[in-house]
Structures are given as structure tokens and as C-alpha cells.
Enzyme design. Structure first.
Site, PDB file in Angstrom:
ATOM      1  CD  GLU A 149       0.422   7.981  -3.043  1.00 34.70           C
ATOM      2  OE1 GLU A 149      -0.692   7.564  -2.939  1.00 34.70           O
ATOM      3  OE2 GLU A 149       1.211   7.560  -2.199  1.00 34.70           O
ATOM      4  NE  ARG A 160      -5.299   0.987  -1.901  1.00 35.92           N
ATOM      5  CZ  ARG A 160      -5.764   1.257  -3.082  1.00 35.92           C
ATOM      6  NH1 ARG A 160      -6.423   0.223  -3.662  1.00 35.92           N
ATOM      7  NH2 ARG A 160      -6.087   2.415  -3.658  1.00 35.92           N
ATOM      8  NE  ARG A 169      -7.675   9.206  -0.236  1.00 40.06           N
ATOM      9  CZ  ARG A 169      -6.808   8.082  -0.789  1.00 40.06           C
ATOM     10  NH1 ARG A 169      -5.527   8.637  -0.717  1.00 40.06           N
ATOM     11  NH2 ARG A 169      -7.300   7.241  -1.042  1.00 40.06           N
ATOM     12  CG  ASN A 219      -7.182   7.552  -5.208  1.00 38.09           C
ATOM     13  OD1 ASN A 219      -7.635   7.650  -6.061  1.00 38.09           O
ATOM     14  ND2 ASN A 219      -7.079   6.282  -4.852  1.00 38.09           N
ATOM     15  CG  ASP A 220      -2.944   9.971  -1.164  1.00 40.23           C
ATOM     16  OD1 ASP A 220      -3.644  10.680  -0.358  1.00 40.23           O
ATOM     17  OD2 ASP A 220      -2.578   8.983  -0.819  1.00 40.23           O
ATOM     18  CB  CYS A 270      -2.149   2.143  -8.863  1.00 37.78           C
ATOM     19  SG  CYS A 270      -1.169   3.200  -7.790  1.00 37.78           S
ATOM     20  NE  ARG A 294       0.001   1.177  -0.796  1.00 39.61           N
ATOM     21  CZ  ARG A 294      -0.966   1.922  -0.996  1.00 39.61           C
ATOM     22  NH1 ARG A 294      -1.065   2.927  -1.905  1.00 39.61           N
ATOM     23  NH2 ARG A 294      -2.245   1.618  -0.598  1.00 39.61           N
ATOM     24  CG  HIS A 314      -8.531   4.255   2.028  1.00 36.19           C
ATOM     25  ND1 HIS A 314      -7.840   5.416   2.507  1.00 36.19           N
ATOM     26  CD2 HIS A 314      -7.448   3.646   1.267  1.00 36.19           C
ATOM     27  CE1 HIS A 314      -6.917   5.650   2.011  1.00 36.19           C
ATOM     28  NE2 HIS A 314      -6.492   4.789   1.363  1.00 36.19           N
TER      29      HIS A 314
HETATM   30  C1  PEP Z   1      -3.586   6.647  -4.483  1.00 32.88           C
HETATM   31  O1  PEP Z   1      -3.608   7.611  -3.494  1.00 32.88           O
HETATM   32  O2  PEP Z   1      -4.002   7.080  -5.481  1.00 32.88           O
HETATM   33  C2  PEP Z   1      -3.539   5.327  -4.093  1.00 32.88           C
HETATM   34  C3  PEP Z   1      -3.378   4.342  -4.835  1.00 32.88           C
HETATM   35  O3  PEP Z   1      -3.054   4.896  -2.868  1.00 32.88           O
HETATM   36  P1  PEP Z   1      -4.154   4.994  -1.708  1.00 32.88           P
HETATM   37  O4  PEP Z   1      -5.664   5.373  -2.333  1.00 32.88           O
HETATM   38  O5  PEP Z   1      -4.010   3.633  -1.045  1.00 32.88           O
HETATM   39  O6  PEP Z   1      -3.981   6.227  -0.582  1.00 32.88           O
HETATM   40 MG    MG Z   2      -2.446   6.976  -1.647  1.00 33.05          MG
END
Ligand code: PEP
Ligand code: MG
Length: 845
Positions: free
Chosen positions: A709, A580, A743, A732-733, A780, A617, A473
Site C-alpha cells: 500500500e 477486514r 483518499r 486505495n492506499d 484487493c 487482515r 471507507h
Molecule cells: C486498500 O488500501 O486498497 C485496501 C484494500 O485497504 P483499505 O481500503 O481497507 O485501507
Molecule cells: Mg488500505
């Protein structure tokens, strides 16, 4: 006292033309501040020892060496001018400090061409640094032959002394601590200036840096301290004029000892800034010991000074008012803490559920005499409630940590947890944070999301963390703030001194401390090129997002509040693909109430108007996003535990109040609600059921979407598509769960590459399943903000790219260069490959 030697011959260390020292274009040498001697315009590149003796100083940059001969004579050979700034590049040592050497023995080798091109001059000076022992010097002229020609003949003072004995009487005085501003520390020239000035006083003056000390009257000793920019030094003196000496020398040190500090600082200032170029810094190699390599987390270059971000502590006064008042304060905080813990009881959890057991343990600790009794005892002595509570918790934590029983050692974490909860309540959550100067590069073990967003963007030019990776993050936030960042730095970087001058390359993932002028010049050029590119991209930013052959792809933004939404619209964003909402919940002692949330969502909607889509979200915490007031159980694998929608379903009151707030804000815009981290149809049905119930009170229609995700969600996308209106892929997830790499893993996270064919396959399956059921799909995750990935995402059929605000112009510009059919062909080709490296090669080729 010196030995009775009348004469010492100093051999030429290099072959070349002899140049009088007075003609050297550097005042420190020309005015003999370093010492008297000669200079050579060299034809050879191996420096030979000018006398027999011992190497008493050899600068780490290997451009200057001092030999002490038997008679006490100290000869310095200084290769080139301003060569300290080359930081050792082009030099190789053939001996080490402390070695005994014979006249004519090779000491060091240098690259004449490199030095000639990169330093002020190759003129090499040979000087006697302790000239006070020399009565007369005969100097050669014409050409010198290395190791053969006698360059200097020194006629020594018989029975000479080291000069007037310094005074040792009187009180020892000390200067304040002085932070060095010389870009290369006290190297030959500033050291000589300091020593020359110090010698004007009879007092004995010592310069200290950490544990090391040097006689301030000896340039060699000062140089041998090997100080660097930002080092903290102090002068100490004893003698009749010690006060004046300290005053004068402290001024001199602050002003850079004759070095043009301002020029160096201005040079850096003019080159600082950030860019968005994707090419790494050419010279940013990590082969020197001043470079630290991590994982590229947010692109761009920054030039600035390190600020170490130590764990921000909660701030409080140690002294309290009356015992009764402080005691009442303590017990009020304990009561609120109890209520908080009880009110957050997970819905339907049984008494033996781990989260219930943790809560009970926390509740018991709040009443534990082990904590409460010593706290009250301290209050009686005048200590404040937070001071007393903090001390009691610390002492219990220490005792538990040392306990032989592993079970009791684990309880230390619980004490720390409730300790922080109560302390946060007692202090109102006020935390002390480091003072940031202009052009700060923040270096931390880790930064919480709220620490990151609270960084002052007008001051912070770069971020480095030891923890985390490109999709952690802190990295996501750095990108959204347009701040270059590196994660996964070696822990050794945490020992860098504050103020260390550095270049941060967020694209290559390299932090170069004490950069040389060549690198600085290169960075300046790249920043200018990036600024030109950025201006060109901005021209495409306000056009509708589409490929050059007219295939429509919406480019929307990831934001966290109304201010960022405004910025996104001004940068050409066509809507918000991810709000977010968790940012509203962080860094506070209790969750925001419904009214506060409704106002926050309304404010974002107002920035977009009623047409542009706003996807909010629902709370996505857990994993690497804990909340202080939400007692989530300690989990071995938090990313595989209570996270995303699972938290909302476990804490239904929290979820309901968020949904009500969203529904109240919905009439202000085109609001869509999206659930994170879904892996099962039942989760969607349960979430929708709660939403429908709340819609009875606020009957505004909203579209519902899911984040994809988790591979499980990909596998059941067709079933999920029956229940929702759209999908947004959280790459990302999705990448961490598909590739089975955390991650935030400091070492492995660089391998969480969203261009891995397995991740691409997941995207492909999602798009096919969604489109087959008439639902649209966005991305996203951070992948959407990377222009390298745009062609493939478009080729896989993605309908919307939700990107960090600074990336909007670059992604729109990239889209406008693409041909849809070519993208489809490329996407089909890379789906058959076996590694991210192969995919990257296919994109490049
Ligand atoms: C992701 O997982 O790609 C996402 C956009 O959510 P976050 O990064 O806030 O977990
Ligand atoms: Mg995520």
C-alpha cells in the site's frame, strides 16, 4: 376598495387559435378553479404582457406569470399544462418578479417543440385570478394576434370589494404541521384547489411555510410561497368556522389538493432500485440549481427521498434515580475509563512520547473538579449521570473554545474525547439514529464505517456524503453493500429538506433533486438495461475465473463478516481475498476479546470450507478509521502516522490477542494472515516474531502475506518476498501515497485515480518482484472491482482479484471476454503514458 373602473382590456399574450377555457383538458382550468378566461393554442413563442401592471408572481419554473393591473385586476398567463414538471427547462424569463410592465411587452420565451414533446399540452391559459371583482367577461374567439387582439374585456364591479371581508374575531387556531406530498409543491392547480375550498369558509385562513405566509383563499399568494415536495406547511385560522376550515383544508393538503400523489409516488417507486451500469445518466447535468455534483463513489442509480443523517447522538434519559445510585454509576464509568486508558498504553513508549502525554492528560481530566464538581451538583438536582456528565463536558468545551489561548482552545478536543468515552460507558454506546423510510437516500457530512454498515439495506437506496472520496471507507462499504453513493458533495446539500425527491447517480457522481419526468423515464430505462446485464453476468459468475483463452485469474471477495462471506460464495466468489477484521472492533466501548474474535473468524471460515482461501487482515485502524477506546494521538497527518501494522506493533497485547484468535480459527479453514500498511522489513520481522511466539501456543501453520500500500514497500518488494508467501495490493492506499492525495479529501479525492500510470508502474514493479521470487500477487483495493481496470491488471500479471461482493459477476464476465496476450500488450502500452486520462483513452480505444 377598488378604483372605479368599469372596463379593462386584456390583450392576447400569444398568437394562435383561441380555445374556450371549458375545453382545456385540465379540470383546474376547465372548472375555472384558477379563474375565468380563455386558452390559446400558440403559434408564437414569446409571451407578451396582457395588461399594464406589475409582475406579482413569476414561478421559478417560469411557466406561469401573474400581472396585477392598476385596477386591482390580476391576470395569470399559464403556458402549457403540467409544465411545472419541466422545472424551467425550455423556458427563459425576460422580466422578473416585481417589474412594472407595459401591455405587449415580452415577458418570457419558451421552446414550443420542447414543451409540446415533454408536457401534457402547449395550450396556454389567460385567466383572471381575482374574478370576484369582475361583473362580466366578454371573450374573443377565432384567431388571436399577440399584443394586438383583445382577448378578454373585463367589466368590473364599480365600488367592488375583495369579497366578503374575512372574519378576524375569535381565537387563532392552528393545524398540525403538514408535509407536502405534491411532487412540484403547490403550483397553479393544487393552489387553486386549496383557495377554492378555503373560500367556502368565512374564517380568515393563512397558510405558512417557514417565514412566509399566504392568504389561503388566494391561489396566487399560495403559489407565491413557491413550496416544494417535502416542505412543511401549517394552516392558521380565526373566525366562527375556523375549526372546520382548518380540518377540511388540512385534509386537502395531505391528499395533494386534487393532485394524483399516489401516481407520482408509484411512478417513482416502480423506477427505484439500483443498477450496476457504468454509463452516467444522460440528463444528469449540473447546470440547474437542483443538481449537486460530487465524486462518484459507488456505481448505480437510485430514486428516493433524502434523509439527512445528523450526527447520531448518544441516547440517554435526562432524569436519574437517587443521587447515590447516579453518583455510583458515574464513578464506576470514570474508573472503567481510567483502566481503559491505562491498559492501552503503547508498548515501550517513553514518558515524553506524545501518546503518553495525551493519556496522562486524559487521566487527569477524568479527575478534574472542573468536570466532576458540576456533574455531581447536577446529580443532586435529579439529573441522570449521563445527562449531568454530558452537560458539564459541553459547558467546559464551550468555555475552552472561546478562550484567547490557543493551547487552551486545543484542550477542548481532549475534553470532548474523554467526554464521549465516559458517556459511551454510561449509555452502553446506545445512539439515536435517524428514522429511515422506504427508498431513503442518506445524506450526511460523513458516516463512520459502523454507521454505514448498520444502514438497513432494505430501506437505503443511496448514500451521499460531503466528506470522503472514492476510496474512503464509506465508499468502499457502499460498494460492498451494492448501494450507489456519492462522496465530496457540496456542503449546501446538507440544507436540503428531508423527503426531497431525488435521483442519485453514483456512476456520474450527481444528485438531481426534484427530477423531471424525462430524467425519471431515462433512469427507469437504464435500470432495466442494467438488470438485463446483471442477469447475463450472473451466468458467468459460477465459472472458474479465467480469460477467454484460459489464463487463470482467481476472483475472490472482500468481506467483513460471515454473512457477507456467504453472500460472496453464493455470487460466485472463489474465496476471500480480504477479511477486514477491523469491523469487529468498531462501534463498541472495548475491543472484542479473544473468544469473540476466534468465533467470528471461525464463522467466516465455515462459510468457505477448508479448500477456499480465507485471507484475514490484522487490525487496520488509524487514518480515517479511529477506534473510540484506542487513544491514538491527534496527528496533523493521520494517514502518515500511526496506522495499520504500526498500530498493532504499538499495542502488542491487542495484536497478540487477535493473532491467537486467528490461529484458533485456522483449523476451521484455509486461513492466511495478512499485515496491512507495511513499509519496512523490520515491521514484518517484528510482526512475524510475535506470530511465531503465539504459534507456540496454537501451533497451526498459516500462510503469511503483506499488503502493498506504500511506495516504500514496492521498492523493497524483493526483500519482503523472502519473508512472506503472498502479496495483496491495496490500491486505495497505494494510489493516495503514490499520488500524494488524501483518499478522503473532499475536493481532490476524485483525482486519486488508480489508473494513473504511476500507480500502474507500482503494480508492475510489485508483480515482477514477487513473481521473480515465486510469490503470487492479488489486488484487493477498489480498482479490482472496476471492470474498466480488469484488462490492465490481468495484463500486468495479477494472479487474484479480490472484489466487492456485488461486483463478482461483472468482473468474472469481463475476464471471460478478455484475451491474455491483448491484455499484456495493452498493459505495456499504458505504462509509458503520462496521465490517468491517457490510460482511460487507451482502454476505450
Ligand atoms: C486498500 O488500501 O486498497 C485496501 C484494500 O485497504 P483499505 O481500503 O481497507 O485501507
Ligand atoms: Mg488500505
Amino acid at each position: 376598495m377598488l378604483a372605479k373602473l368599469s372596463q379593462v382590456n386584456v390583450l392576447a399574450p400569444l398568437s394562435g387559435t383561441i380555445v374556450p377555457i371549458e375545453e382545456v383538458p385540465d379540470p383546474a382550468f376547465a372548472q375555472k378553479m384558477v379563474g375565468d378566461g380563455l386558452s390559446i393554442d400558440p403559434l408564437t413563442d414569446v409571451v407578451l404582457a396582457p395588461i399594464d401592471g406589475q409582475v406579482i408572481d413569476f414561478q421559478s419554473s417560469h411557466h406561469a406569470i401573474v400581472i396585477a393591473g392598476e385596477a386591482g385586476v390580476k391576470i395569470m398567463v399559464h403556458v402549457g399544462l403540467d409544465t411545472v414538471l419541466l422545472e424551467g427547462k425550455g423556458f427563459s424569463a425576460l422580466v422578473s418578479k416585481g417589474d412594472m410592465v407595459r401591455a405587449g411587452q415580452p415577458l418570457l420565451r419558451f421552446d414550443r417543440d420542447y414543451v409540446a414533446r415533454n408536457a401534457a399540452s402547449v395550450l396556454t391559459e389567460i385567466v383572471v385570478v381575482n374574478g370576484e371583482i369582475v361583473a362580466r367577461i366578454d371573450k374573443a374567439s377565432g384567431m388571436a394576434e399577440a399584443g394586438r387582439s383583445v382577448l378578454l374585456t373585463l367589466h368590473l364591479e364599480v365600488e367592488a370589494s375583495d369579497g366578503t371581508p374575512p372574519e378576524h374575531d375569535g381565537e387563532m387556531l392552528h393545524s398540525p404541521v403538514i408535509e407536502l406530498r405534491n411532487p412540484a409543491g403547490l403550483h397553479a392547480r393544487p393552489a387553486a384547489t386549496l383557495a377554492t375550498e378555503a373560500r367556502k369558509f368565512s374564517a380568515r385562513v393563512v397558510l405558512s411555510c417557514g417565514e412566509l405566509e399566504a392568504d389561503a383563499k388566494s391561489a396566487v399568494e399560495v403559489m407565491a410561497l413557491a413550496t416544494r415536495l417535502g416542505d412543511k406547511v401549517r394552516l392558521s385560522g380565526r373566525g366562527s368556522d375556523a375549526a372546520q376550515a382548518l380540518d377540511r383544508l388540512a385534509h386537502l393538503l395531505r391528499d395533494g389538493c386534487g393532485e394524483r400523489i399516489d401516481d407520482a409516488t408509484r411512478l417513482a417507486a416502480s423506477r427505484q432500485a439500483q443498477d450496476t451500469c457504468s454509463a452516467p445518466v444522460a440528463q444528469a447535468d449540473t447546470s440547474n440549481d437542483r443538481a449537486f455534483a460530487g465524486v462518484a463513489a459507488s456505481p448505480g442509480l437510485a430514486v428516493g427521498h433524502i434523509v439527512q443523517w445528523r450526527d447520531a447522538e448518544l441516547e440517554f434519559d435526562e432524569t436519574g434515580s437517587s443521587f447515590d445510585e447516579e453518583r455510583a454509576r458515574l464513578h464506576a464509568a470514570l474508573e472503567i475509563a481510567r483502566n481503559q486508558i491505562r491498559s492501552l498504553a503503547p508498548h515501550g513508549a517513553q514518558g515524553d512520547a506524545p501518546e503518553v502525554q495525551i493519556m496522562e492528560a486524559h487521566l487527569a481530566l477524568l479527575d478534574d473538579p472542573l468536570l466532576v464538581d458540576p456533574t455531581e451538583a447536577s446529580l443532586r438536582t435529579g439529573v441522570s449521570a449521563p445527562g449531568a456528565w454530558h452537560a458539564a463536558c459541553q459547558s467546559v468545551v464551550r468555555r475552552l473554545q472561546q478562550h484567547a489561548s490557543a493551547q487552551l482552545r486545543e484542550r477542548a478536543t481532549d475534553v470532548r474525547d474523554i467526554g464521549t468515552r465516559v458517556l459511551t460507558l454510561l449509555t452502553g454506546g446506545k445512539r439515536s439514529t435517524p428514522v429511515l423510510g422506504d427508498r431513503s437516500i442518506v445524506l450526511a457530512h460523513d458516516l463512520t464505517p459502523s454507521d454505514t454498515v448498520s444502514l438497513d439495506r432494505s430501506k437505503v437506496v443511496g448514500i451521499c456524503t460531503v466528506a470522503g472520496g472514492p476510496t474512503s471507507h464509506v465508499a468502499i462499504l457502499a460498494r460492498s453493500m451494492g448501494i450507489p453513493a456519492i462522496c465530496g458533495m457540496p456542503a449546501a446539500a446538507l440544507s436540503l429538506s428531508d423527503s426531497t425527491f431525488a435521483v442519485l447517480d453514483g456512476t456520474a457522481g450527481v444528485l438531481q433533486t426534484d427530477p423531471d419526468p424525462t430524467l425519471l423515464a431515462d433512469v427507469g430505462r437504464r435500470q432495466e438495461a442494467a438488470a438485463v446485464q446483471h442477469r447475463a453476468n450472473q451466468q458467468a459468475a459460477h465459472r472458474i475465473g479465467s480469460t477467454r483463452d484460459g489464463h487463470r485469474v482467481e476472483v475472490v471477495a472482500n468481506v467483513r463478516d460471515a454473512a457477507e462471506a456467504r453472500e460472496a460464495m453464493a455470487s460466485g466468489g472463489e474465496g476471500v481475498g480480504l477479511l477486514r477484521s477491523e469491523f469487529l472492533f468498531e462501534d463498541r466501548t472495548a475491543p472484542p476479546d479473544e473468544d469473540e474474535q476466534a468465533a467470528a473468524y471461525q464463522a467466516v471460515a465455515a462459510e468457505l470450507g477448508t479448500q477456499r482461501r480465507l485471507i484475514v487482515r490484522t487490525l487496520d485502524v488509524g487514518g480515517d478509521k479511529p477506534l473510540r477506546y484506542l487513544p491514538l494521538p491527534k496527528e496533523d497527518n493521520p494517514f502518515l502516522g500511526l496506522r495499520g501494522i504500526r498500530v498493532s506493533l504499538a499495542y502488542p497485547e491487542l495484536f497478540r490477542s487477535q493473532l491467537r484468535a486467528m490461529l484458533r480459527a485456522a483449523p476451521a479453514g484455509n486461513l492466511h494472515i495478512m499485515f496491512p500498511m507495511v513499509s519496512d522489513l523490520d515491521e514484518v520481522l517484528a510482526a512475524k516474531c510475535i506470530l511465531r511466539e503465539e504459534q507456540m501456543k496454537y501451533p497451526h501453520p498459516v500462510k503469511i502475506g503483506l499488503m502493498i500500500e506504500v511506495p516504500a514497500a514496492v521498492a523493497i518488494v524483493e526483500a519482503l518476498a523472502q519473508e512472506v508467501d503472498f502479496f495483496s495490493i491495496g490500491t486505495n492506499d497505494l494510489a493516495q501515497y503514490t499520488l500524494a492525495i488524501d483518499r478522503g479529501h473532499a475536493k481532490l479525492s476524485s483525482q486519486v485515480d488508480t489508473l494513473h500510470p504511476a500507480v500502474l508502474k507500482m503494480i508492475d514493479l510489485t508483480v515482477k518482484g514477487a513473481h521473480a521470487n515465486g510469490k503470487w500477487v492479488g489486488v484487493c483495493g477498489a480498482m479490482a472491482s472496476d471492470p474498466v481496470a480488469t484488462a490492465i491488471l490481468v495484463g500486468l500479471g495479477i494472479d487474484e482479484l479480490s472484489v466487492s461482493v456485488p461486483a463478482i459477476p461483472a468482473i468474472k464476465a469481463e475476464l471471460s471476454r478478455l484475451d491474455f496476450e491483448a491484455c499484456r500488450t495493452l498493459a505495456q502500452r499504458v505504462l509509458k503514458l503520462g496521465s490517468a486520462a491517457q490510460v482511460r483513452a487507451a482502454i476505450a480505444g
